[in-house]
Design an enzyme around this catalytic site. Structure first.
Site, PDB file in Angstrom:
ATOM      1  CG  ASP A  45      -0.348  -0.103   2.525  1.00  0.00           C
ATOM      2  OD1 ASP A  45       0.893  -0.214   2.609  1.00  0.00           O
ATOM      3  OD2 ASP A  45      -1.084  -0.069   3.543  1.00  0.00           O
ATOM      4  CB  SER A  46       4.567   1.727   0.083  1.00  0.00           C
ATOM      5  OG  SER A  46       4.834   0.487  -0.541  1.00  0.00           O
ATOM      6  CG  ASP A  84       0.623  -4.073   2.120  1.00  0.00           C
ATOM      7  OD1 ASP A  84       0.623  -4.918   3.031  1.00  0.00           O
ATOM      8  OD2 ASP A  84       1.510  -3.214   1.992  1.00  0.00           O
ATOM      9  CE  LYS A 114       2.924  -6.086   4.004  1.00  0.00           C
ATOM     10  NZ  LYS A 114       2.485  -5.007   4.951  1.00  0.00           N
ATOM     11  CD  GLU A 116       0.167  -1.719   8.249  1.00  0.00           C
ATOM     12  OE1 GLU A 116      -0.179  -1.040   9.239  1.00  0.00           O
ATOM     13  OE2 GLU A 116       0.636  -1.226   7.210  1.00  0.00           O
ATOM     14  CD  GLU A 183       7.447  -0.637   8.365  1.00  0.00           C
ATOM     15  OE1 GLU A 183       7.690   0.502   7.921  1.00  0.00           O
ATOM     16  OE2 GLU A 183       6.419  -1.284   8.061  1.00  0.00           O
TER      17      GLU A 183
END
Length: 266
Positions: A45-46, A84, A114, A116, A183
């Site tokens: 999502d970056s 993401d 993925k 978070e 991270e």
């Protein structure tokens, strides 16, 4: 290189071989990474901060991620392709998570998603895995939670944070995650996380003791407008300067009339 699968990644961990992970958001970059042997490609999502101009990842939508994922999936032949799940696509309920993850998994070539979070999202991870959707976990610094924590800073600085990181890793493994991204965690803490779980632990700013490393491809290429990049980013090239020089020369040649010349005319 043969197609990268979950058993293959587990085998590499058993052998003590490092895994290379990298982000990609478009066909061309993904094709280059796949050709060169990057083992896991993440449509992060970056994408929002590197290509869409957002200040953080929170505005990224499912629709935007689906477009990027389709482009990357067309290029990837051998690497494992993970996507993401964007902010608010899985936090509301496990049902939402299954529905949205399913949209990614329906894209040919996608191998998993993925999420978070740690113990707080373990029930959602378990639900996804039971539906046949492989899940990569993500603990430590959580960019989608930036509004809550207030700053991008390294985790694992206190005993409480260390205990929480270990608990989160264990919860994700128990829920069925096949690996975990850690991270921005102090390098002394990562071995403790690895000792607590059997699944691979990959790092981004988590020191050299991880089972592999992931970075944002635009960061390592020096293709960023940010005045400051995270400490863990190593710039392997300065593509931004090359692009600037090429465009500057093009502008000068068009303005002066030197382009197009006879060589570049029919």
């Amino acid at each position: 290189m043969k197609k990268v699968t979950i058993p293959y990644l587990w085998e590499l961990k058993r052998k003590g071989e490092k895994v290379v992970l990298l982000t990609a958001y478009d066909y061309m970059m993904a094709a280059i990474e796949d050709m060169l042997g990057v083992e896991v490609i993440l449509v992060g999502d970056s994408y929002g901060t590197t290509l869409m101009g957002y200040s953080d990842t929170l505005p990224v939508t499912m629709e935007e991620m689906l477009v990027a994922t389709r482009a990357v999936a067309r290029a990837v032949k051998n690497a494992m392709l993970i996507v993401d799940m964007p902010f608010m696509s899985y936090q509301v309920s496990p049902e939402d998570a299954v529905r949205n993850a399913g949209r990614f998994m329906k894209i040919e070539g996608v191998d998993g998603v993925k999420l978070e979070g740690g113990a707080n999202i373990a029930p959602t991870v378990e639900r996804l895995v039971k539906c046949g959707i492989p899940v990569m976990g993500h603990i430590g610094l959580l960019p989608q939670s930036i509004k809550q924590v207030g700053a991008y800073r390294a985790r694992g600085r206190t005993d409480t944070e260390v205990k929480q990181l270990i608990a989160d890793a264990k919860a994700l493994e128990s829920a069925g995650a096949f690996c975990i991204i850690v991270e921005a965690v102090r390098k002394e803490v990562t071995p403790l996380i690895k000792e607590a779980v059997d699944i691979p632990v990959y790092g981004i700013g988590a020191g050299p003791h991880c089972d592999g490393q992931i970075l944002v491809v635009y960061d390592i290429l020096g293709l960023t407008l940010l005045p400051k990049v995270p400490k863990f980013v190593k710039k392997y090239a300065d593509i931004k300067s090359i692009i600037e020089a090429a465009i500057k020369q093009y502008i000068e040649e068009v303005k002066s009339g030197r382009y197009p010349d006879d060589k570049h005319s029919y």
